[in-house]
Scaffold this active site. Structure first.
Site, short mmCIF file in Angstrom:
data_model
loop_
_atom_site.label_atom_id
_atom_site.label_comp_id
_atom_site.label_asym_id
_atom_site.label_seq_id
_atom_site.Cartn_x
_atom_site.Cartn_y
_atom_site.Cartn_z
N ASP A 56 0.87 -1.17 0.00
CA ASP A 56 0.00 0.00 0.00
C ASP A 56 0.90 1.23 0.00
O ASP A 56 1.65 1.46 0.96
CB ASP A 56 -0.91 0.00 1.23
CG ASP A 56 -2.07 0.98 1.09
OD1 ASP A 56 -2.10 1.73 0.10
OD2 ASP A 56 -2.94 0.99 1.99
N ASP A 106 -2.61 2.27 -6.24
CA ASP A 106 -1.55 2.29 -5.22
C ASP A 106 -1.57 1.09 -4.28
O ASP A 106 -0.94 1.13 -3.23
CB ASP A 106 -1.66 3.58 -4.39
CG ASP A 106 -2.97 3.68 -3.64
OD1 ASP A 106 -3.96 3.07 -4.08
OD2 ASP A 106 -3.02 4.38 -2.61
N GLU A 107 -2.26 0.03 -4.66
CA GLU A 107 -2.44 -1.07 -3.72
C GLU A 107 -2.54 -2.39 -4.48
O GLU A 107 -3.21 -2.47 -5.51
CB GLU A 107 -3.72 -0.82 -2.90
CG GLU A 107 -3.97 -1.76 -1.77
CD GLU A 107 -5.25 -1.41 -1.04
OE1 GLU A 107 -5.57 -2.13 -0.07
OE2 GLU A 107 -5.95 -0.44 -1.42
#
Length: 483
Positions: A11, A105-106
């Site tokens: 993350d 983003d993860e």
């Protein structure tokens, strides 16, 4: 459940805001808020400096301004975020064929499937090496969680934030989860959490002790059984490499309600074009066009039309969205519009009628935007409402977006209004730059694409085999194990 912590969850830390700080030297170490800046705007991401003032994602921007009036408020730059995300996902793909992106983003990574880790020690090394690689390639930081299941890996990365690594040893799940809030479990949102609180259950241990039968009575069979298993630390969901998008859509919330019907139609056309751009970027086509209209009273209407076959033709999508709009009453005003495409496919079936219509129109006269009386002619009767100079400036020069000046080079917009635009001239690897103000129609000033966050990133084309051992191994401040 695995006997080794070989599921990794990455993350990125305050992704949008951190990318803006990396791109803008003058904002490093200062509160930054990224999101919609109008009266109805919402915070997308806040930097850790802004979070100290109580600002968080999904908060109305107006409330964030009251909490942190001196923060930098910027409009998102998705071109930059997508570029950085692609760099990060490429690194993850070098670790394993099983990478499950959840957002820009993860992502989850199955390290065991990639053959790079089979126990706690090797998983930790890979996790630390990944953090080093991300920093070297993008200039940003990410937090890593390692565990024997997806649920626990995600919890671990959240506990490791910011810029940390947490490894949960298999067999310790129950002990780790017991004191945590029920809200940490997937599927427990505000409503479910409040329902459980009224039943006297506030921690994960409370759920485990309550038993499956009680949770089924409170929440229903499917949710109750699932929640009880998670409270005991059980989660056998696999990492799925392909998470196929079911739809592509775009929407805009307007600072002021739109009342002019022609202006509404213009916005629908613009959204249809943006939707098709995303569709083509994903190399997909779609069969069903969806129109979303939120009216002045917050009532939301959704209309859809299924075409004869998949398409990525902007004209076809515009025409379908326009037909859907005709069936919607917008008399009282419109606060939000959205256009989407569902029923996605990897191929396109050309709309023969639309194609034939285009061929008939081509030899005859000017294009639609050049013909009097059409939408593109603002002087025509029934033209869209005129935007104020401030609205035009905000649309052309959004706060935070990149510009280039023939004399001063690359910079970014600090703000605009009263016929002026203020620009700070700096680049990701330069010192904080100077601020200058120009007329909004200065011929030497033009919009520009974002610059890379790292001018000469480290080459990781042969990673992970040749990557040197991580600088922050077991026992260092960068990594942690639970229990």
């Amino acid at each position: 459940m695995r006997a080794a912590p070989t599921i990794l969850h990455l993350d990125m830390d305050a992704f949008y805001a951190s990318a803006e700080q990396a791109a803008k030297p003058s904002l490093r170490g200062k509160p930054v808020v990224v999101g919609g800046l109008g009266p109805r705007g919402v915070v997308a991401t806040a930097s850790y400096e802004a979070r100290r003032f109580g600002v968080h994602s999904a908060m109305p921007t107006a409330q964030a301004r009251r909490l942190a009036p001196n923060a930098a408020y910027l409009v998102p730059r998705f071109l930059l975020y997508r570029t950085v995300s692609d760099q990060v996902m490429e690194l993850l793909g070098r670790l394993s064929p099983l990478v499950e992106p959840l957002s820009l983003d993860e992502a989850f990574v199955d390290l065991e499937a990639g053959g790079v880790a089979d126990d706690s020690a090797s998983a930790r090394v890979v996790g630390e090496q990944l953090r080093d690689a991300i920093r070297a390639v993008t200039g940003l930081t990410g937090s890593v969680g390692l565990a024997g299941s997806k649920m626990l890996a995600k919890i671990a990365s959240e506990e490791a934030k910011p810029n940390g690594l947490l490894l949960i040893e298999p067999g310790t799940e129950r002990e780790l989860l017991a004191p945590m809030s029920v809200r940490i479990l997937p599927g427990v949102g505000p409503a479910t959490g409040d329902h459980l609180r009224r039943a006297g259950m506030t921690t994960v241990d409370d759920l485990a002790e309550a038993g499956e039968a009680e949770l089924v009575r409170l929440l229903g069979k499917a949710h109750g059984v699932s929640l009880h298993r998670m409270a005991l630390g059980y989660d056998n969901r696999p990492v799925v490499a392909e998470r196929d998008a079911k739809s592509v859509s775009v929407e805009d919330t307007f600072d002021m309600d739109l009342h002019d019907r022609v202006r509404v139609r213009t916005e629908v056309d613009r959204l249809a074009d943006r939707c098709v751009q995303r569709l083509r970027a994903a190399e997909r086509s779609g069969r069903t066009v969806v129109l979303k209209v939120r009216r002045y009273d917050f009532s939301t209407l959704t209309r859809s039309e299924t075409l004869r076959g998949p398409t990525d033709d902007p004209g076809v999508v515009r025409e379908a969205a326009a037909r859907l709009l005709e069936a919607v009453d917008t008399t009282g005003g419109v606060r939000l519009l959205g256009v989407g495409v569902t029923g996605l496919a990897d191929y396109t079936q050309e709309d023969l009628f639309a194609q034939a219509a285009g061929e008939r129109a081509a030899p005859d006269g000017p294009a639609a935007e050049d013909r009097p009386g059409e939408l593109g002619d603002e002087s025509a009767p029934g033209a869209p409402e005129q935007e104020t100079p401030e609205q035009l400036a905000a649309r052309r020069w959004p706060a935070g977006h990149d510009v280039r000046h023939d004399t001063y080079g690359h910079g970014w917009v600090q703000g605009s209004g009263v016929g002026r635009v203020t620009v700070r001239f700096e680049e990701p690897e330069s010192p904080p730059g100077r601020v200058r103000t120009f007329r909004v129609d200065d011929p030497e000033l033009c919009p520009a694409d974002p610059l890379p966050l790292v001018r000469d990133p480290v080459d990781y084309s042969s990673w992970p085999a040749s990557l040197p051992k991580s600088r922050s191994g077991p026992g260092s401040s960068g990594g942690e194990s639970r229990p």
